[in-house]
Design a protein around this motif. Structure first.
Motif, PDB file in Angstrom:
ATOM      1  N   ASP A   5     -14.870   5.719 -26.135  1.00 36.78           N
ATOM      2  CA  ASP A   5     -13.895   5.566 -27.211  1.00 36.78           C
ATOM      3  C   ASP A   5     -12.542   5.113 -26.667  1.00 36.78           C
ATOM      4  O   ASP A   5     -11.854   4.298 -27.295  1.00 36.78           O
ATOM      5  CB  ASP A   5     -13.728   6.888 -27.972  1.00 36.78           C
ATOM      6  N   ALA A   6     -12.166   5.635 -25.495  1.00 44.00           N
ATOM      7  CA  ALA A   6     -10.887   5.250 -24.900  1.00 44.00           C
ATOM      8  C   ALA A   6     -10.883   3.773 -24.511  1.00 44.00           C
ATOM      9  O   ALA A   6      -9.875   3.073 -24.669  1.00 44.00           O
ATOM     10  CB  ALA A   6     -10.587   6.121 -23.679  1.00 44.00           C
ATOM     11  N   VAL A   7     -12.011   3.281 -24.018  1.00 44.57           N
ATOM     12  CA  VAL A   7     -12.102   1.867 -23.661  1.00 44.57           C
ATOM     13  C   VAL A   7     -12.159   1.007 -24.907  1.00 44.57           C
ATOM     14  O   VAL A   7     -11.466  -0.009 -25.033  1.00 44.57           O
ATOM     15  CB  VAL A   7     -13.343   1.627 -22.764  1.00 44.57           C
ATOM     16  N   HIS A  48     -14.174  -5.661 -16.778  1.00 47.25           N
ATOM     17  CA  HIS A  48     -13.361  -6.742 -17.341  1.00 47.25           C
ATOM     18  C   HIS A  48     -13.810  -7.133 -18.734  1.00 47.25           C
ATOM     19  O   HIS A  48     -13.048  -7.691 -19.496  1.00 47.25           O
ATOM     20  CB  HIS A  48     -13.398  -7.957 -16.412  1.00 47.25           C
ATOM     21  N   ARG A  49     -15.085  -6.879 -19.045  1.00 44.06           N
ATOM     22  CA  ARG A  49     -15.557  -7.151 -20.411  1.00 44.06           C
ATOM     23  C   ARG A  49     -16.172  -5.868 -20.934  1.00 44.06           C
ATOM     24  O   ARG A  49     -17.370  -5.717 -20.983  1.00 44.06           O
ATOM     25  CB  ARG A  49     -16.586  -8.276 -20.416  1.00 44.06           C
ATOM     26  N   LEU A  79      -7.762   2.444 -22.589  1.00 38.93           N
ATOM     27  CA  LEU A  79      -8.109   2.121 -21.204  1.00 38.93           C
ATOM     28  C   LEU A  79      -8.415   0.635 -21.166  1.00 38.93           C
ATOM     29  O   LEU A  79      -9.418   0.192 -21.713  1.00 38.93           O
ATOM     30  CB  LEU A  79      -9.329   2.930 -20.736  1.00 38.93           C
ATOM     31  N   THR A  80      -7.536  -0.148 -20.572  1.00 37.02           N
ATOM     32  CA  THR A  80      -7.671  -1.599 -20.589  1.00 37.02           C
ATOM     33  C   THR A  80      -8.507  -2.080 -19.407  1.00 37.02           C
ATOM     34  O   THR A  80      -8.633  -1.385 -18.394  1.00 37.02           O
ATOM     35  CB  THR A  80      -6.290  -2.259 -20.544  1.00 37.02           C
ATOM     36  N   PRO A  81      -9.103  -3.290 -19.510  1.00 35.70           N
ATOM     37  CA  PRO A  81      -9.904  -3.826 -18.409  1.00 35.70           C
ATOM     38  C   PRO A  81      -9.131  -3.859 -17.096  1.00 35.70           C
ATOM     39  O   PRO A  81      -7.964  -4.250 -17.049  1.00 35.70           O
ATOM     40  CB  PRO A  81     -10.245  -5.239 -18.895  1.00 35.70           C
ATOM     41  N   GLY A 111     -22.205  -1.105 -18.488  1.00 38.46           N
ATOM     42  CA  GLY A 111     -21.255  -2.206 -18.449  1.00 38.46           C
ATOM     43  C   GLY A 111     -19.848  -1.854 -18.878  1.00 38.46           C
ATOM     44  O   GLY A 111     -18.978  -2.711 -18.883  1.00 38.46           O
ATOM     45  N   TRP A 112     -19.615  -0.600 -19.241  1.00 36.33           N
ATOM     46  CA  TRP A 112     -18.256  -0.189 -19.618  1.00 36.33           C
ATOM     47  C   TRP A 112     -17.341  -0.117 -18.399  1.00 36.33           C
ATOM     48  O   TRP A 112     -16.160  -0.431 -18.482  1.00 36.33           O
ATOM     49  CB  TRP A 112     -18.280   1.170 -20.312  1.00 36.33           C
ATOM     50  N   LEU A 113     -17.874   0.362 -17.287  1.00 41.85           N
ATOM     51  CA  LEU A 113     -17.114   0.526 -16.056  1.00 41.85           C
ATOM     52  C   LEU A 113     -17.757  -0.285 -14.948  1.00 41.85           C
ATOM     53  O   LEU A 113     -18.919  -0.696 -15.038  1.00 41.85           O
ATOM     54  CB  LEU A 113     -17.063   2.003 -15.635  1.00 41.85           C
ATOM     55  N   SER A 114     -16.990  -0.538 -13.884  1.00 44.28           N
ATOM     56  CA  SER A 114     -17.532  -1.172 -12.684  1.00 44.28           C
ATOM     57  C   SER A 114     -17.122  -0.323 -11.492  1.00 44.28           C
ATOM     58  O   SER A 114     -16.067   0.317 -11.494  1.00 44.28           O
ATOM     59  CB  SER A 114     -17.004  -2.596 -12.530  1.00 44.28           C
ATOM     60  N   ALA A 115     -17.969  -0.306 -10.486  1.00 39.60           N
ATOM     61  CA  ALA A 115     -17.710   0.518  -9.304  1.00 39.60           C
ATOM     62  C   ALA A 115     -18.033  -0.279  -8.062  1.00 39.60           C
ATOM     63  O   ALA A 115     -19.142  -0.815  -7.928  1.00 39.60           O
ATOM     64  CB  ALA A 115     -18.540   1.796  -9.343  1.00 39.60           C
ATOM     65  N   ARG A 116     -17.061  -0.376  -7.169  1.00 36.44           N
ATOM     66  CA  ARG A 116     -17.278  -1.025  -5.883  1.00 36.44           C
ATOM     67  C   ARG A 116     -16.668  -0.165  -4.788  1.00 36.44           C
ATOM     68  O   ARG A 116     -15.608   0.443  -4.968  1.00 36.44           O
ATOM     69  CB  ARG A 116     -16.640  -2.413  -5.849  1.00 36.44           C
TER      70      ARG A 116
END
Length: 475
Positions: free
Chosen positions: A36-38, A91-92, A43-45, A77-82
């Motif tokens: 919901d925050a995204v 980013h999307r 919470l922006t990209p 796909g909501w978050l990315s982790a590296r």
């Protein structure tokens, strides 16, 4: 669970309000709150989230609960982790917005990155060379070029095609056996059912649009299995009642394997012995990267194989030109089916393509695009090897797409999850399941069909990055 304020001062410089309420486990509630925050934009990209240990301490819940929630949102796909850069908002991280569509049609999404198969790089259309060819062709064209003409197509184009196909694809023909059409779908409409009225054998994986055309013509299709050697030609003996077989022998679509020489010979023998025909879809025969192109099946028997090609992949689908190289006994029936002149391809485009072929501009364009697409294919392979080495990449020896096959044991839900993750990243691409014949009995394949030709050179790196963020993690 009460509402909570989480301190994200290190990354945001402000507090973030998470609604940790509602039914479900703590993990489910946390996932819902972060989504919901995204979704709301709070919470922006690119925003970096706190380490899961810190967030767990702020919320008073177990570390594993937060870690599992992060992992689930990364997979979706909501978050990315590296490694080294932490967990960030993707980013999307929002669904594609559907546009208004008629009630009888599905909503149309507007993706950011086009990785659909079968589409060439529109920005690379050779405008200058095409315009020069058009000027030369129109200047030299005889007056009768603008009259009723020959339903076979302009003789200039048929002569140029006969030379080109013999030289590059091993096709055995002369101009009188070539009929110009608007592309492969137009060829099918002309051939079926007026010329070839019976049921057809087809490959178990292929374009649903082609199967739809056959069904619309009232023709039943019999699926043939596919393995590492291409279509299983031995199954033709069990395909009772079929009048012809439709194959993509140079580069099976979409799985990408060429038809083995022994099976090519077996298909020809089947056609000769039974008096039946082979429809050869040579949809991307020019684009072979790792060895010499596989010659056309038509070269083995011009009286049993109908060779069909077009410029939709090599030049542009906007240039509505294709060709059929036909057995002698079928030419009159095809011309009768073609009928009225309104179904003919435009004369000016025919004259231009003839000039484009005759003066070598088409060869130069193909060589240039082959090098460009091969570089993109290599970039795709490197990216998948770095970010998802557990995925098997197939169909890479030729063409404009690759297949990213999911690990053994994956099924339809896994493929759909991967497609959802791709949509969150703004990607337009297809899953393998959509190409499977509904009556196929062979073992199902699951994966992503990734076209690497459509984006421009400047857009391709961003599309590749988005794809890497969407690829399913190991396990």
């Amino acid at each position: 669970m009460p509402e909570s304020w989480v301190n994200l001062a290190e990354s945001l410089g402000a507090d973030l309000h998470l609604e940790l309420t509602g039914p479900g486990s703590r993990r489910a509630v946390l996932i819902r709150a972060l989504r919901d925050a995204v979704r709301s934009g709070r919470l922006t990209p690119g925003t970096r989230l706190p380490p899961y240990r810190s967030l767990a301490a702020d919320l008073g819940i177990a570390r594993n609960t937060v870690a599992d929630a992060y992992a689930e949102l990364v997979a979706e796909g909501w978050l990315s982790a590296r490694q080294g850069s932490g967990t960030r908002v993707a980013h999307r991280a929002q669904p594609l917005t559907p546009t208004r569509a008629p009630a009888h049609r599905a909503p149309v999404s507007r993706p950011t990155h086009n990785l659909l198969q079968g589409q060439p790089d529109a920005a690379s259309f050779p405008r200058t060379a095409w315009l020069a060819a058009a000027r030369r062709a129109l200047t030299a064209a005889p007056h009768d070029a603008f009259g009723p003409g020959d339903p076979r197509g302009r003789p200039e184009l048929r002569r140029a095609l006969a030379d080109y196909l013999a030289r590059t694809r091993g096709v055995r023909t002369d101009p009188e056996r070539i009929v110009i059409c608007s592309g492969f779908a137009h060829a099918l409409r002309l051939l079926l059912p007026a010329v070839l009225p019976g049921p057809l054998a087809v490959e178990s994986y292929g374009l649903p649009f082609h199967r739809h055309l056959l069904a619309t013509a009232g023709l039943r299709t019999h699926p043939l299995g596919i393995d590492e050697h291409g279509a299983v030609s031995a199954e033709l003996a069990e395909a009772k009642g079929v009048e012809a077989v439709l194959l993509t022998p140079a580069h099976q679509f979409p799985l990408g394997v060429p038809l083995h020489p022994d099976r090519r010979a077996a298909v020809i023998n089947w056609a000769r012995e039974s008096g039946r025909y082979v429809l050869e879809d040579d949809y991307d025969g020019e684009f072979r990267y790792d060895r010499k192109p596989v010659g056309a099946l038509q070269g083995l028997d011009p009286e049993r194989v109908l060779h069909i090609g077009s410029v939709s992949k090599s030049l542009s689908p906007a240039v509505r030109l294709g060709w059929m190289v036909l057995p002698d006994r079928l030419i009159d029936a095809v011309l009768e089916a073609k009928g009225e002149r309104e179904a003919w391809a435009g004369v000016t485009d025919q004259l231009t393509l003839a000039e484009f072929l005759a003066h070598g501009a088409y060869d130069r364009h193909i060589r240039r695009m082959r090098q460009r697409y091969r570089r993109r294919r290599d970039q795709l392979l490197d990216a998948v090897a770095d970010h998802a080495p557990h995925l098997t990449v197939t169909g890479i020896a030729a063409g404009l797409h690759a297949v990213l096959q999911l690990p053994d044991g994956a099924g339809e839900p896994d493929e759909q999850a991967a497609l959802r993750a791709a949509r969150w990243q703004g990607l337009a691409l297809d899953g393998l399941s959509g190409y499977r014949h509904p009556e196929a009995t062979m073992t199902a394949h699951h994966g992503l069909v990734v076209g690497y030709a459509a984006p421009s050179d400047s857009a391709f790196p961003a599309a590749l990055e988005a794809l890497c963020r969407a690829l399913p993690p190991l396990g």
